[in-house]
Write a protein that holds these residues in place. Sequence first.
Motif, PDB file in Angstrom:
ATOM      1  N   SER A 176       0.802  -1.175  -0.076  1.00 32.17           N
ATOM      2  CA  SER A 176       0.026   0.008  -0.262  1.00 32.17           C
ATOM      3  C   SER A 176       0.776   1.345  -0.063  1.00 32.17           C
ATOM      4  O   SER A 176       1.962   1.413   0.534  1.00 32.17           O
ATOM      5  CB  SER A 176      -0.894   0.072   1.272  1.00 32.17           C
ATOM      6  N   ASP A 177       0.448   2.385  -0.517  1.00 31.20           N
ATOM      7  CA  ASP A 177       0.872   3.651  -0.467  1.00 31.20           C
ATOM      8  C   ASP A 177      -0.035   4.381   0.464  1.00 31.20           C
ATOM      9  O   ASP A 177      -0.852   4.008   1.048  1.00 31.20           O
ATOM     10  CB  ASP A 177       0.723   4.274  -1.895  1.00 31.20           C
ATOM     11  N   ALA A 178       0.427   5.763   0.451  1.00 30.63           N
ATOM     12  CA  ALA A 178      -0.452   6.547   1.386  1.00 30.63           C
ATOM     13  C   ALA A 178      -1.856   6.690   1.138  1.00 30.63           C
ATOM     14  O   ALA A 178      -2.688   6.566   2.084  1.00 30.63           O
ATOM     15  CB  ALA A 178       0.282   7.892   1.588  1.00 30.63           C
ATOM     16  N   ILE A 179      -2.136   6.650  -0.210  1.00 31.04           N
ATOM     17  CA  ILE A 179      -3.487   6.892  -0.899  1.00 31.04           C
ATOM     18  C   ILE A 179      -3.527   5.289  -1.412  1.00 31.04           C
ATOM     19  O   ILE A 179      -2.834   4.316  -1.566  1.00 31.04           O
ATOM     20  CB  ILE A 179      -3.647   7.879  -1.886  1.00 31.04           C
ATOM     21  N   VAL A 180      -4.916   5.426  -2.010  1.00 32.37           N
ATOM     22  CA  VAL A 180      -5.405   3.974  -2.480  1.00 32.37           C
ATOM     23  C   VAL A 180      -4.682   3.871  -3.819  1.00 32.37           C
ATOM     24  O   VAL A 180      -4.364   4.821  -4.736  1.00 32.37           O
ATOM     25  CB  VAL A 180      -7.059   4.179  -2.968  1.00 32.37           C
ATOM     26  N   SER A 181      -4.106   2.899  -4.294  1.00 38.79           N
ATOM     27  CA  SER A 181      -3.405   2.376  -5.352  1.00 38.79           C
ATOM     28  C   SER A 181      -3.855   1.214  -6.164  1.00 38.79           C
ATOM     29  O   SER A 181      -4.670   0.255  -5.598  1.00 38.79           O
ATOM     30  CB  SER A 181      -1.722   2.195  -4.849  1.00 38.79           C
ATOM     31  N   ILE A 182      -3.810   1.203  -7.182  1.00 37.54           N
ATOM     32  CA  ILE A 182      -4.303   0.099  -8.451  1.00 37.54           C
ATOM     33  C   ILE A 182      -3.525  -0.243  -9.236  1.00 37.54           C
ATOM     34  O   ILE A 182      -2.541   0.138  -9.885  1.00 37.54           O
ATOM     35  CB  ILE A 182      -5.517   0.737  -9.216  1.00 37.54           C
ATOM     36  N   ASN A 183      -3.257  -1.771  -9.399  1.00 36.12           N
ATOM     37  CA  ASN A 183      -2.558  -2.132 -10.267  1.00 36.12           C
ATOM     38  C   ASN A 183      -3.362  -3.467 -10.980  1.00 36.12           C
ATOM     39  O   ASN A 183      -3.558  -4.508 -10.374  1.00 36.12           O
ATOM     40  CB  ASN A 183      -1.299  -2.965  -9.528  1.00 36.12           C
ATOM     41  N   GLY A 184      -3.483  -3.067 -12.140  1.00 35.68           N
ATOM     42  CA  GLY A 184      -4.625  -3.986 -13.054  1.00 35.68           C
ATOM     43  C   GLY A 184      -5.903  -3.958 -12.463  1.00 35.68           C
ATOM     44  O   GLY A 184      -6.684  -2.967 -12.231  1.00 35.68           O
ATOM     45  N   VAL A 185      -6.381  -5.248 -11.849  1.00 41.29           N
ATOM     46  CA  VAL A 185      -7.637  -5.163 -11.142  1.00 41.29           C
ATOM     47  C   VAL A 185      -7.603  -5.122  -9.639  1.00 41.29           C
ATOM     48  O   VAL A 185      -8.575  -5.105  -8.952  1.00 41.29           O
ATOM     49  CB  VAL A 185      -8.395  -6.216 -11.273  1.00 41.29           C
ATOM     50  N   ASP A 186      -6.134  -5.061  -9.089  1.00 40.33           N
ATOM     51  CA  ASP A 186      -5.867  -5.247  -7.705  1.00 40.33           C
ATOM     52  C   ASP A 186      -5.875  -3.890  -7.165  1.00 40.33           C
ATOM     53  O   ASP A 186      -5.348  -2.944  -7.759  1.00 40.33           O
ATOM     54  CB  ASP A 186      -4.560  -5.836  -7.469  1.00 40.33           C
ATOM     55  N   VAL A 187      -6.675  -3.493  -6.140  1.00 41.00           N
ATOM     56  CA  VAL A 187      -6.882  -2.253  -5.600  1.00 41.00           C
ATOM     57  C   VAL A 187      -6.228  -2.406  -3.896  1.00 41.00           C
ATOM     58  O   VAL A 187      -6.973  -3.155  -3.183  1.00 41.00           O
ATOM     59  CB  VAL A 187      -8.135  -1.572  -5.697  1.00 41.00           C
ATOM     60  N   TYR A 188      -5.391  -1.642  -3.618  1.00 42.30           N
ATOM     61  CA  TYR A 188      -4.889  -1.668  -2.095  1.00 42.30           C
ATOM     62  C   TYR A 188      -5.187  -0.374  -1.487  1.00 42.30           C
ATOM     63  O   TYR A 188      -5.017   0.847  -1.843  1.00 42.30           O
ATOM     64  CB  TYR A 188      -3.332  -1.742  -1.986  1.00 42.30           C
ATOM     65  N   LEU A 189      -6.198  -0.645  -0.461  1.00 39.13           N
ATOM     66  CA  LEU A 189      -6.372   0.598   0.346  1.00 39.13           C
ATOM     67  C   LEU A 189      -5.277   1.213   0.906  1.00 39.13           C
ATOM     68  O   LEU A 189      -4.294   0.604   1.174  1.00 39.13           O
ATOM     69  CB  LEU A 189      -7.474   0.296   1.528  1.00 39.13           C
ATOM     70  N   GLY A 190      -5.317   2.437   1.128  1.00 41.29           N
ATOM     71  CA  GLY A 190      -4.148   3.248   1.651  1.00 41.29           C
ATOM     72  C   GLY A 190      -4.177   3.584   2.995  1.00 41.29           C
ATOM     73  O   GLY A 190      -5.223   3.295   3.578  1.00 41.29           O
ATOM     74  N   PHE A 191      -2.773   3.849   3.468  1.00 40.49           N
ATOM     75  CA  PHE A 191      -2.723   4.120   5.043  1.00 40.49           C
ATOM     76  C   PHE A 191      -3.553   5.177   5.439  1.00 40.49           C
ATOM     77  O   PHE A 191      -3.803   5.591   6.669  1.00 40.49           O
ATOM     78  CB  PHE A 191      -1.347   4.313   5.336  1.00 40.49           C
ATOM     79  N   VAL A 192      -4.112   6.084   4.355  1.00 38.45           N
ATOM     80  CA  VAL A 192      -4.766   7.551   4.694  1.00 38.45           C
ATOM     81  C   VAL A 192      -5.971   7.105   5.481  1.00 38.45           C
ATOM     82  O   VAL A 192      -6.604   7.839   6.492  1.00 38.45           O
ATOM     83  CB  VAL A 192      -4.893   8.362   3.689  1.00 38.45           C
ATOM     84  N   GLY A 193      -6.575   6.156   4.999  1.00 35.70           N
ATOM     85  CA  GLY A 193      -8.012   5.762   5.625  1.00 35.70           C
ATOM     86  C   GLY A 193      -7.937   5.135   6.895  1.00 35.70           C
ATOM     87  O   GLY A 193      -9.119   4.694   7.381  1.00 35.70           O
ATOM     88  N   ILE A 194      -6.668   4.883   7.601  1.00 39.91           N
ATOM     89  CA  ILE A 194      -6.896   3.905   8.721  1.00 39.91           C
ATOM     90  C   ILE A 194      -7.077   5.131   9.949  1.00 39.91           C
ATOM     91  O   ILE A 194      -6.203   5.885  10.332  1.00 39.91           O
ATOM     92  CB  ILE A 194      -5.401   3.318   8.706  1.00 39.91           C
ATOM     93  N   HIS A 195      -8.262   4.735  10.670  1.00 42.59           N
ATOM     94  CA  HIS A 195      -8.425   5.623  11.786  1.00 42.59           C
ATOM     95  C   HIS A 195      -7.123   5.389  13.001  1.00 42.59           C
ATOM     96  O   HIS A 195      -7.032   4.410  13.328  1.00 42.59           O
ATOM     97  CB  HIS A 195      -9.633   5.359  12.539  1.00 42.59           C
ATOM     98  N   GLY A 196      -6.640   6.504  13.246  1.00 39.46           N
ATOM     99  CA  GLY A 196      -5.717   6.430  14.497  1.00 39.46           C
ATOM    100  C   GLY A 196      -4.314   6.403  14.100  1.00 39.46           C
ATOM    101  O   GLY A 196      -3.407   6.602  14.851  1.00 39.46           O
ATOM    102  N   LEU A 197      -4.103   6.181  12.617  1.00 38.26           N
ATOM    103  CA  LEU A 197      -2.755   6.265  12.469  1.00 38.26           C
ATOM    104  C   LEU A 197      -2.098   7.545  12.057  1.00 38.26           C
ATOM    105  O   LEU A 197      -2.479   8.432  11.388  1.00 38.26           O
ATOM    106  CB  LEU A 197      -2.595   5.281  10.858  1.00 38.26           C
ATOM    107  N   ASN A 198      -1.086   7.614  12.655  1.00 41.33           N
ATOM    108  CA  ASN A 198      -0.390   8.735  12.763  1.00 41.33           C
ATOM    109  C   ASN A 198       0.113   9.336  11.258  1.00 41.33           C
ATOM    110  O   ASN A 198       0.596   8.388  10.516  1.00 41.33           O
ATOM    111  CB  ASN A 198       0.834   8.753  13.751  1.00 41.33           C
ATOM    112  N   GLU A 199      -0.053  10.509  11.001  1.00 37.96           N
ATOM    113  CA  GLU A 199       0.438  10.991   9.663  1.00 37.96           C
ATOM    114  C   GLU A 199       1.915  10.748   9.175  1.00 37.96           C
ATOM    115  O   GLU A 199       2.242  10.634   8.166  1.00 37.96           O
ATOM    116  CB  GLU A 199       0.353  12.595   9.388  1.00 37.96           C
ATOM    117  N   THR A 200       2.811  10.846  10.276  1.00 43.11           N
ATOM    118  CA  THR A 200       4.252  10.504  10.093  1.00 43.11           C
ATOM    119  C   THR A 200       4.304   9.042   9.238  1.00 43.11           C
ATOM    120  O   THR A 200       5.161   8.948   8.462  1.00 43.11           O
ATOM    121  CB  THR A 200       4.961  10.380  11.358  1.00 43.11           C
TER     122      THR A 200
END
Length: 980
Positions: free
Chosen positions: A739-763
């Motif tokens: 995963s990246d910070a934001i949602v990423s796509i490769n073909g049909v595979d979509v990985y949710l990003g770290f931005v959407g995780i509640h409580g995860l520090n921006e660092t």
Amino acid sequence: MYLNVHSQYSLRYGTMSIPALVEEAIACGVTQLVLTDINNSTGIMEFMRECDEKGIKPIAGLEFRQDKQLLYLGIARNKEGMKELNDFLTEHNLEKKPLPDLAPGFKNAYVVYPYGHKNALKENEYLGIRFDQLNKLFKADLNEIRDRLVALQPVFIADKIEYRLHEYLRGIDLNVVLTEVNAGDKCAPTDMFLAPGQLEAKFSRYAFILDNTRNLMNRCVMDYPKGRINLNRRTFTGNKKNDRELLEKLAISGMEYRFGKNNKEAQRRVKHELKVIYELDFCAYFLITWDIIRYSSSQGYYHVGRGSGANSIVAYCLKITDVDPIELNLYFERFLNAQRTSPPDFDIDYSWDEREDVQDYIFKRYGSQHTALLGTMSTFKDRSIIREIGKVMGLPKSEIDGFTDQTRAAFNQNNEVFRKIVAIHERMCNMPNQRSIHAGGVLITEEPITYYTALDLPPKGMATVQWDMYEAEKIGFDKYDILSQRGIGHIKMAVKLVEENQQRKIDIHQVKTFMKDPAVNANLKAGNTKGCFYIESPAMMQLNRKLGCESYLVLVAASSIIRPGVASSGMMGEYIKRHHHPEDVQYLHPVMEEQLKETYGVMVYQEDVIKICIHFAGMDGTDADILRRGMSGKWRSEHEMNRIRASFFNGSQRLQRPAETAAEVWRQVSSFAGYSFSKAHSASFAVESYQSLYLKTYFPREFMVAVLNNYGGFYDRALYVQELQRSGGIIHLPCVNNSDAIVSINGVDVYLGFVGIHGLNETYIELIPEERRQNGLYLNLEDLIRRTGIGLEQAIILIRVGALRFTGKSKKELLWAIHLLLGAKVKPNPNAELFQLESKNYSLPLLVNTCLENAYHELELLGFPVSMTMFELLQTDYRGEIGANDLINHVGQTVRMVGLYVCEKTVHTRNNQKMWFGNFLDAEGNTFDTVHFPNRTPAYPFRGAGCYLILGKVVEEFGFASLEVLKFAKLPIVPNPVIS
């Protein structure tokens, strides 16, 4: 004699509006006065206009305070002096440095220090003494200061009642109860205009002080031009002749690009518009806007030009807009004509992450002295201020909560304390509360802007004027609207993702091709528009399905009839009916047919109302334009509305229109006061809607990823993830190795990003993927800890969301491991160990996570489950008698459905009762709508996110089926196994 007068713009301090202040001054026999609001010049221009109108002399000034302490007054001798004062305050605001104890050496402004100032006075400096300080002059040697003493009678309030209001304002400002507002925190009870002769009487033993004061004021002349004049930058090239020639050259070149060389109608309209633009001196306005577009295009930024500016073919040729005014029969006079009572403007939309760079270019291109963002002024109108008043009164939180609880409204009306709070709120509700920043207005001026205002530095970090768009217009400034919206970000990123993921380049500006695409129009007609700008809301999808909308022109109309003005008049339903059966249309009057045949006799756009007022009622263009501004929400004068109404009916009678017909036409016209769009505005929105819908139709996965990464749209994040799954995307939970910070796509595979995780520090949102890119995949939990320095709490969040599943260990095993690695806080042993001991390896029992446990983790940390659907979490297997797509086959029947809550909308009936419209998904992911009438609904029917069992009657309108709810209950889900 009043050198120190304050208006409401001395925020949370002064109590009088500018008009009230001037009226009070006149009533007290005042012939000249100085407005010196605290650390701002917001009201200066309004003050000068009001004084000129009432026949007294205005003098401009500022009161400079630091930490509630009066430092000195600045009083402008003239326009140059006001600029000096504004420049001085601006410097300290923009550089965020405190005001100095001593004023600088102003050349065109006087300085008045409070009595007691010890430093030697400069030639332009005075000492101000209050009447209650005159005893300090007894037996004092006045030789050195005799000519420098002036009367200082501050004015903050009008009377004793306003003094009490002032105390409440100070309590709100300081966030303390009324008894804790100290004398130094507020004005004196006598800080008001005194009755005629009183001030002179108080200074009678020191008449020379009054003479000094009068002489100072007599030397001040506010040499500003009277009335509204054009204060905008007057040329683009530095020469009006060159401006005219450049604009003509650009317009003709752009016309050939847009229409070819032989389009006679385009040539005629360009020639006509250029003539009007020259005559009204708007060449520089067009060229500066063109320059902004030229810069942003050179940076690869995509923009949408909308608003009434899209009526202009010159704007179309200059690529300011992408709406063809010939195709849509838009008339230029809606944008620019000699009878307009207000300046026109262009609305230019950019992606949210590009607008600031465009604004920065404008500041650098046109100079910081001549460029500023537009301000706004918020008031105490919001009823949440009731809570603040209650706090100042010292009421307990529980009592205040009761006063703000709408369900207790009837009970509160009989409460004496509540009535007192409401009475205070009513006196302050229209008072300014704080200065802020306009959504996107930019001013570009000919003179330095500090002739007219000091500048603030809001959090945005760009200089901002201290008044709003209405004041700017009255002074003589036209704004450039540089706005942002998420829809453009969706389009921009989707195009980029398609190129990266599918190696396909898209020319997103080929909109006319999209408009003719059968697949795109089929999605529009079916309401398959989630994520698409302006056409994704349940109301808009429902309207397009009722219309059977499958063309650009119908979408343009739909974009306007969805607005409250058309809807509240009942004309939205009438338009749909006439659209399906144009052969049955009976026009209210021949003028309606002549002017509104395109919209079946229904007033849909602002232009339609203007045309009817002119052609049906014989009103002149000026009154029609005033009415247009009323429709757009920029005017709210009841007196003016009554005058316009009289003009309409007098004109109708003069033209011998039937009285009943005139009354119905006016009913339709006046309903537009609740807002409507200009046709050009709707057309601009429809262009962007088609661009979004084209991407959703052919590249749905990339498009939905772009929607998620640009902060979504109308719906919650969960719905867009569900749309991704429906489009064939394989959704993967966040993973530290993928995963990246934001949602990423490769073909049909979509990985949710770290931005959407509640409580995860921006660092860590940024660090984890960046470290992986720099130094390769993470090997295991220990490797992640070593390379990122992540702590226990943040590591637990990643484990629970499943971001370390690549290790092959269960979450429970990883949680044991992380506590062993980071959980124990062992004190260091000062004695060196004789032998180095190996770390212990513990043998753990088999620890596995269930799908249900994972779903609960995801609900907590993402806001929605991925491992299971919300339907799979239900305690029941029941999914309803029918699905959404089968509703149309059961019209008139009572059915049971199970739906996943998406959103709701509350409206008020004519009896002021609440009713609701709901939007749900069935188990297959298809949308259906519900209606909840007051007599069949509890006080508030919805109980938050989740699935509901719904009993209702299937109803149909224009081929669109929905459910009138009879009974409604939220369904329980399987308990969290960890808690149970």
